[in-house]
Write a protein that holds these residues in place. Structure first.
Motif, PDB file in Angstrom:
ATOM      1  N   ARG A 289       0.923  -1.188   0.177  1.00  0.00           N
ATOM      2  CA  ARG A 289       0.257  -0.018  -0.229  1.00  0.00           C
ATOM      3  C   ARG A 289       0.825   1.129   0.462  1.00  0.00           C
ATOM      4  O   ARG A 289       1.933   1.735   0.290  1.00  0.00           O
ATOM      5  CB  ARG A 289      -0.797  -0.141   1.480  1.00  0.00           C
ATOM      6  CG  ARG A 289      -1.792   0.694   1.067  1.00  0.00           C
ATOM      7  CD  ARG A 289      -2.462   0.697   2.860  1.00  0.00           C
ATOM      8  NE  ARG A 289      -1.638   1.032   3.120  1.00  0.00           N
ATOM      9  CZ  ARG A 289      -1.370   1.879   4.605  1.00  0.00           C
ATOM     10  NH1 ARG A 289      -1.644   3.182   4.298  1.00  0.00           N
ATOM     11  NH2 ARG A 289      -1.384   0.983   5.232  1.00  0.00           N
ATOM     12  N   PRO A 290       0.618   2.378  -1.061  1.00  0.00           N
ATOM     13  CA  PRO A 290       0.949   3.489  -0.967  1.00  0.00           C
ATOM     14  C   PRO A 290       1.229   4.205   0.081  1.00  0.00           C
ATOM     15  O   PRO A 290       0.012   3.997   0.874  1.00  0.00           O
ATOM     16  CB  PRO A 290       0.801   4.029  -2.392  1.00  0.00           C
ATOM     17  CG  PRO A 290       0.397   2.780  -3.147  1.00  0.00           C
ATOM     18  CD  PRO A 290      -0.158   1.833  -2.059  1.00  0.00           C
ATOM     19  N   LEU A 291       1.708   4.918   0.460  1.00  0.00           N
ATOM     20  CA  LEU A 291       2.110   6.066   2.045  1.00  0.00           C
ATOM     21  C   LEU A 291       1.522   7.077   1.270  1.00  0.00           C
ATOM     22  O   LEU A 291       1.737   8.023   1.097  1.00  0.00           O
ATOM     23  CB  LEU A 291       3.302   6.440   2.342  1.00  0.00           C
ATOM     24  CG  LEU A 291       3.520   7.233   3.607  1.00  0.00           C
ATOM     25  CD1 LEU A 291       2.482   6.932   4.892  1.00  0.00           C
ATOM     26  CD2 LEU A 291       5.038   8.045   4.177  1.00  0.00           C
TER      27      LEU A 291
ATOM     28  N   VAL B 211      -2.894  -4.392   2.758  1.00  0.00           N
ATOM     29  CA  VAL B 211      -1.541  -4.351   1.238  1.00  0.00           C
ATOM     30  C   VAL B 211      -2.764  -3.800   0.609  1.00  0.00           C
ATOM     31  O   VAL B 211      -2.635  -2.828  -0.451  1.00  0.00           O
ATOM     32  CB  VAL B 211      -1.313  -5.630   1.434  1.00  0.00           C
ATOM     33  CG1 VAL B 211       0.151  -5.442  -0.245  1.00  0.00           C
ATOM     34  CG2 VAL B 211      -0.908  -5.940   2.180  1.00  0.00           C
ATOM     35  N   ASP B 212      -4.139  -3.433   0.254  1.00  0.00           N
ATOM     36  CA  ASP B 212      -4.528  -3.132  -0.787  1.00  0.00           C
ATOM     37  C   ASP B 212      -5.142  -1.822  -0.448  1.00  0.00           C
ATOM     38  O   ASP B 212      -4.792  -0.808   0.260  1.00  0.00           O
ATOM     39  CB  ASP B 212      -5.980  -3.915  -0.503  1.00  0.00           C
ATOM     40  CG  ASP B 212      -7.403  -3.715   0.233  1.00  0.00           C
ATOM     41  OD1 ASP B 212      -7.980  -3.276   0.034  1.00  0.00           O
ATOM     42  OD2 ASP B 212      -6.535  -3.824   1.211  1.00  0.00           O
ATOM     43  N   VAL B 213      -5.323  -1.022  -1.699  1.00  0.00           N
ATOM     44  CA  VAL B 213      -5.359   0.539  -2.050  1.00  0.00           C
ATOM     45  C   VAL B 213      -7.505   0.863  -1.816  1.00  0.00           C
ATOM     46  O   VAL B 213      -7.553   0.279  -2.294  1.00  0.00           O
ATOM     47  CB  VAL B 213      -4.949   1.168  -2.890  1.00  0.00           C
ATOM     48  CG1 VAL B 213      -4.704   3.013  -3.174  1.00  0.00           C
ATOM     49  CG2 VAL B 213      -3.393   0.799  -3.088  1.00  0.00           C
ATOM     50  N   TYR B 214      -7.642   2.053  -0.644  1.00  0.00           N
ATOM     51  CA  TYR B 214      -8.953   1.812  -0.578  1.00  0.00           C
ATOM     52  C   TYR B 214      -9.209   3.349  -1.073  1.00  0.00           C
ATOM     53  O   TYR B 214      -7.996   3.768  -1.213  1.00  0.00           O
ATOM     54  CB  TYR B 214      -9.385   1.423   0.702  1.00  0.00           C
ATOM     55  CG  TYR B 214     -10.637   1.298   1.135  1.00  0.00           C
ATOM     56  CD1 TYR B 214     -11.017  -0.270   1.258  1.00  0.00           C
ATOM     57  CD2 TYR B 214     -11.589   2.089   1.732  1.00  0.00           C
ATOM     58  CE1 TYR B 214     -12.434  -0.685   1.250  1.00  0.00           C
ATOM     59  CE2 TYR B 214     -12.553   2.037   2.341  1.00  0.00           C
ATOM     60  CZ  TYR B 214     -13.250   0.164   2.242  1.00  0.00           C
ATOM     61  OH  TYR B 214     -14.767   0.116   1.569  1.00  0.00           O
ATOM     62  N   CYS B 215     -10.040   3.966  -0.744  1.00  0.00           N
ATOM     63  CA  CYS B 215     -10.244   5.269  -1.106  1.00  0.00           C
ATOM     64  C   CYS B 215     -11.077   5.677   0.340  1.00  0.00           C
ATOM     65  O   CYS B 215     -11.065   5.522   0.916  1.00  0.00           O
ATOM     66  CB  CYS B 215     -11.093   5.508  -2.216  1.00  0.00           C
ATOM     67  SG  CYS B 215     -12.707   4.858  -1.463  1.00  0.00           S
ATOM     68  N   THR B 216     -11.094   7.523   0.009  1.00  0.00           N
ATOM     69  CA  THR B 216     -11.914   8.577   1.313  1.00  0.00           C
ATOM     70  C   THR B 216     -13.073   8.778   0.800  1.00  0.00           C
ATOM     71  O   THR B 216     -13.836   9.355   1.246  1.00  0.00           O
ATOM     72  CB  THR B 216     -10.231   9.278   2.468  1.00  0.00           C
ATOM     73  OG1 THR B 216     -10.280   9.801   0.847  1.00  0.00           O
ATOM     74  CG2 THR B 216      -9.474   9.010   2.903  1.00  0.00           C
ATOM     75  N   PHE B 217     -13.014   8.748  -0.372  1.00  0.00           N
ATOM     76  CA  PHE B 217     -13.643   9.324  -1.538  1.00  0.00           C
ATOM     77  C   PHE B 217     -14.449   8.892  -2.433  1.00  0.00           C
ATOM     78  O   PHE B 217     -13.645   8.893  -3.833  1.00  0.00           O
ATOM     79  CB  PHE B 217     -13.961  11.177  -1.797  1.00  0.00           C
ATOM     80  CG  PHE B 217     -14.640  12.209  -2.824  1.00  0.00           C
ATOM     81  CD1 PHE B 217     -15.723  12.334  -1.342  1.00  0.00           C
ATOM     82  CD2 PHE B 217     -14.627  12.285  -4.054  1.00  0.00           C
ATOM     83  CE1 PHE B 217     -16.907  12.914  -2.038  1.00  0.00           C
ATOM     84  CE2 PHE B 217     -15.707  12.593  -4.784  1.00  0.00           C
ATOM     85  CZ  PHE B 217     -16.807  12.966  -3.747  1.00  0.00           C
TER      86      PHE B 217
END
Length: 229
Positions: free
Chosen positions: A122-124, A142-148
């Motif tokens: 997961r990127p910082l 590890v996966d990339v979630y979202c805030t919007f």
């Protein structure tokens, strides 16, 4: 997006990538990151582990080949689950009803470990100051979630929640100020991970949304990440 100097991670569905191979290589050569969005875009809560691993692995191989053809070293391996469904529920209906209340942590952890085994990370994402996101446990995955979530995929859907079947309602989400309910673009104390899709039916709306972001003064940056080895 290239003309407007907007960097992005494109999470791509494996089965569609051959059709757009030239476009994807062009994107790679122009600094965009190609991410893994599984091969068939199925709910991972509806898949057994064997099929879940295959969804990840088959798409990973395609992305590897794209970077090889582009003659560019793959900078990072990033993954986003279809529908943001981490496979942590008994089935997709259970996920839709209780999306953050996991009922199958064992399966979820095995999928996360498999992603790590393949080199995914997961990127910082810096300066995300939203309580629900930071306290949800998402930072451990590890996966990339979202805030919007722009939710433009509901365009034209008569059953869309919150009246999001029309362009005006979808565009209005940009101006809403409810950071703890996933609408945080007006909360000046945080950065955001924006999720927006590229569907054929939303192409016209996509350009309107990008222009609305820029008019609002949103600055797009890629997150920091370690170079993939």
């Amino acid at each position: 997006m290239l003309k407007k100097n907007i960097p992005a991670i494109f999470f791509c569905i494996g089965k569609n990538m051959a059709k757009y191979e030239d476009d994807l290589i062009y994107a790679i050569n122009n600094g965009f990151i190609i991410g893994n969005h599984a091969f068939n875009h199925k709910h991972f809560s509806d898949l057994n582990l064997k099929d879940a691993y295959k969804e990840i692995r088959d798409t990973d191989k395609i992305i590897e080949l794209l970077y090889l053809k582009a003659k560019i070293k793959r900078p990072i391996k990033v993954f986003r689950f279809p529908y943001l469904d981490k496979g942590a529920h008994l089935h997709s209906k259970d996920y839709r009803n209780n999306w953050m209340k996991y009922s199958n942590n064992e399966k979820k952890n095995k999928i996360q470990n498999y992603l790590k085994k393949l080199g995914y990370t997961r990127p910082l994402f810096e300066n995300i100051n939203i309580n629900w996101y930071n306290k949800s446990g998402l930072l451990k995955d590890v996966d990339v979630y979202c805030t919007f979530d722009q939710m433009e995929y509901f365009l034209g859907n008569e059953d869309a929640p919150y009246g999001l079947s029309g362009e005006s309602a979808i565009l209005a989400r940009i101006e809403e100020d409810y950071p703890e309910e996933g609408r945080s673009l007006n909360f000046s104390k945080t950065s955001d991970i924006i999720m927006i899709h590229d569907h054929e039916k939303t192409t016209r709306l996509f350009f309107k949304l990008i222009n609305a972001y820029l008019k609002k003064g949103i600055i797009f940056k890629l997150p920091r990440f370690k170079t993939f080895k």
